[in-house]
Design an enzyme around this catalytic site. Structure first.
Site, PDB file in Angstrom:
ATOM      1  CE1 TYR A 180      37.998 112.253  38.468  1.00  0.00           C
ATOM      2  CE2 TYR A 180      39.006 111.368  36.704  1.00  0.00           C
ATOM      3  CZ  TYR A 180      37.164 111.729  37.400  1.00  0.00           C
ATOM      4  OH  TYR A 180      36.323 111.646  37.184  1.00  0.00           O
ATOM      5  CG  PHE A 220      27.745 105.089  38.453  1.00  0.00           C
ATOM      6  CD1 PHE A 220      28.491 104.413  38.508  1.00  0.00           C
ATOM      7  CD2 PHE A 220      26.793 105.200  38.695  1.00  0.00           C
ATOM      8  CE1 PHE A 220      28.448 102.962  39.306  1.00  0.00           C
ATOM      9  CE2 PHE A 220      26.472 104.206  40.197  1.00  0.00           C
ATOM     10  CZ  PHE A 220      27.425 103.743  40.511  1.00  0.00           C
ATOM     11  CG  LEU A 271      29.744  98.890  34.350  1.00  0.00           C
ATOM     12  CD1 LEU A 271      31.817  98.449  33.680  1.00  0.00           C
ATOM     13  CD2 LEU A 271      29.549  98.634  32.770  1.00  0.00           C
TER      14      LEU A 271
END
Length: 280
Positions: free
Chosen positions: A63, A208, A210
């Site tokens: 990230y 992920f 949502l």
């Protein structure tokens, strides 16, 4: 009648955490490339999460790359005694939205040492293999991980985007305590892994969480959101909490308001009938 959902889980049978955690991926630049555009706001989001009861933070060396781990150290190192920080390794970054897999032992060894340094930790509480490299036997990939466990650099080990066969092969090298796969109301291809891990005391961490889904599902979620005076995101998260007691949630956001909305999903207790309607 709704079943009261347990809101805590013990990773590896010993690290007790609140099942509503926080994922740091969004605290980066576009395409998960570069540092957070507003670092001070990003730090406030992380601090607010912990102050609101989150004690499980998920990140990865990819990230940024690397910037997310540094940000977490700067924002939360004073809270390290009260929280679990999970990180991942096994990917390279060649540009925005580019994620080449690298499971070679030398890369994994460097990834572990780099994460320890950037996080400012002596021990990584949960280190997860970000992807299984199809070109490297998983036994070879996890060799340096097992060495790091023996050396006291890693406490627990997890996998990401792994099937049952991957888990079983990995378990021959090092105990696996978590699996982080793509899973949400609309994407349910890992159902077998959810059940497999639940039966064996392995945490399942949907990434992920949502995603919305097709129109019919959105209509159901919208109707339930109105019924429970909640947001659609809260309904989606509440369903995941009910789906299986080993599911740990790590919704990420760069917004303080959305953070609080996500955390409030634990207060939404869906009825058995509503859970069934979403699951069908």
């Amino acid at each position: 009648m709704a079943t009261t959902t347990s809101l805590t889980y013990k990773i590896g049978g010993e690290l007790e955490i609140n099942r509503m955690g926080y994922g740091g991926m969004q605290l980066t630049g576009p395409g998960v490339w570069g540092d957070a555009p507003d670092r001070e706001l990003a730090k406030r989001v992380l601090l607010s999460a912990v102050e609101s009861g989150v004690n499980f933070i998920d990140t990865a060396d990819s990230y940024g790359p690397h910037t997310n781990e540094v940000l977490i150290r700067e924002a939360l190192s004073s809270q390290y005694s009260d929280i679990v920080v999970a990180t991942k390794g096994g990917l390279e970054r060649t540009g925005p939205n580019q994620w080449p897999v690298n499971g070679r032992p030398e890369h994994i060894r460097q990834a572990i040492d780099g994460s320890l340094q950037r996080l400012g930790k002596e021990v990584i509480q949960l280190w997860q293999l970000h992807r299984v490299d199809p070109n490297v036997p998983i036994e070879e990939t996890l060799g340096p991980v097992a060495d790091a466990v023996k050396a006291g650099k890693i406490l627990h080990v997890g996998l990401s985007e792994a099937g049952i066969a991957d888990i079983e092969r990995a378990q021959q090298v090092v105990p696996i305590v978590s699996v982080q796969n793509l899973y949400n109301l609309a994407e349910r291809s890992w159902e077998e892994v959810v059940d497999y891990t639940a039966e064996r005391g392995i945490a399942f961490i949907p990434w992920f969480p949502l995603a919305s889904g097709p129109g019919k599902l959105q209509d159901k979620i919208g109707a339930l959101a109105e019924k429970y005076q909640a947001t659609p995101a809260q309904v989606a998260l509440a369903w995941l909490l009910r789906r299986s007691p080993n599911i740990l949630l790590i919704p990420g956001t760069k917004s303080l308001q959305h953070l609080q909305e996500n955390l409030a999903a634990v207060k939404v207790e869906l009825s058995d009938e509503d859970v069934a309607s979403l699951t069908a």
